[in-house]
Design an enzyme around this catalytic site. Sequence first.
Site, PDB file in Angstrom:
ATOM      1  N   HIS A  95       0.862  -1.193   0.000  1.00  0.00           N
ATOM      2  CA  HIS A  95       0.000   0.000   0.000  1.00  0.00           C
ATOM      3  C   HIS A  95       0.897   1.242   0.000  1.00  0.00           C
ATOM      4  O   HIS A  95       1.978   1.217   0.603  1.00  0.00           O
ATOM      5  CB  HIS A  95      -0.900  -0.024   1.239  1.00  0.00           C
ATOM      6  N   GLU A 167      -4.045   2.317  -7.122  1.00  0.00           N
ATOM      7  CA  GLU A 167      -4.430   3.355  -6.160  1.00  0.00           C
ATOM      8  C   GLU A 167      -3.547   4.582  -6.375  1.00  0.00           C
ATOM      9  O   GLU A 167      -2.461   4.671  -5.782  1.00  0.00           O
ATOM     10  CB  GLU A 167      -4.241   2.838  -4.725  1.00  0.00           C
TER      11      GLU A 167
HETATM   12  P1  13P Z   1      -9.791   6.004   0.517  1.00  0.00           P
HETATM   13  O1  13P Z   1     -10.937   5.172  -0.023  1.00  0.00           O
HETATM   14  O2  13P Z   1     -10.051   6.535   1.880  1.00  0.00           O
HETATM   15  O3  13P Z   1      -9.375   7.029  -0.458  1.00  0.00           O
HETATM   16  O4  13P Z   1      -8.558   5.007   0.687  1.00  0.00           O
HETATM   17  C1  13P Z   1      -8.157   4.249  -0.390  1.00  0.00           C
HETATM   18  C2  13P Z   1      -7.162   3.282   0.092  1.00  0.00           C
HETATM   19  O5  13P Z   1      -6.040   3.672   0.419  1.00  0.00           O
HETATM   20  C3  13P Z   1      -7.578   1.867   0.195  1.00  0.00           C
HETATM   21  O6  13P Z   1      -6.484   1.038   0.352  1.00  0.00           O
END
Ligand code: 13P
Length: 258
Positions: A95, A167
């Site tokens: 992440h 992401e």
């Molecule tokens: P948000 O949905 O709060 O933007 O977070 C995304 C995330 O980092 C999921 O791993």
Amino acid sequence: MKTYIVGNWKMNLSVGESSIYLQKLLKRIKLAKGLEVAIAPSTIALQSLSVQLERSKSKIKLCAQNFYQKDYGAYTGEVSVMQLRGIVNYSIVGHSERRYIFGETNKDLRQKVAAAIRNNITPILCVGETENERSYGETKDVLRDEIFGALSEIDADDVKKVIIAYEPVWAISSTKDAKIASPDDIADSVKLIRSELKEIYGKEVSEEVPILYGGSVNPNNAGAYLTIPGVNGLLIGGSSLISDHFVDIIEIAKRVKS
Ligand code: 13P
């Protein structure tokens, strides 16, 4: 291919609160064929939630947020993916909060992906560019580097056991001045990720790797994100902490993907 809805709770909710939350989900969620729902609570809640899920015979899955890449040994304070066997089906790997706050490198992530596969746990490998990288036109290079960096020792059979989550760091709700990614932005990056996989593993294999989107997903935009070609599910942070929102997103996924 299945549709995946994964809630990443990050460092939120106590063990008791996690259990109450899961109780609510169990009452409200009806899973559908082809839909996989997983929650990623903090490590201390995993064991008790796994008992709770087993007792309720629910098909909701558990996902770890992180683990250490060695199976066992003198690594004070760490939890290995081997210790998570039998408790979780998935683990998030790499992440952006792990990469940027805790300094995890491509080498760490390469070992983590291999450790997860070795222990029969599906890694959800996160990739995505920062705002700066995006503004300098480096998105393609970053995605390439992160994918190749984490998967270079994974063969074609094993890569089918990997899920990739795109992401973009600039779209994560907790990032300062976060922006909402447009479906076009996401579609372009998902295409890049698939073409990267195709280059390494060939077309057929590249089409078997699920790609999720994560970044400020909520019940208002989930439907649009789930209809982007090549997107096989969502990794949800903030909105997954509100059980009503998470349930709504699951219902939207059922409608959109049925
Ligand atoms: P948000 O949905 O709060 O933007 O977070 C995304 C995330 O980092 C999921 O791993």
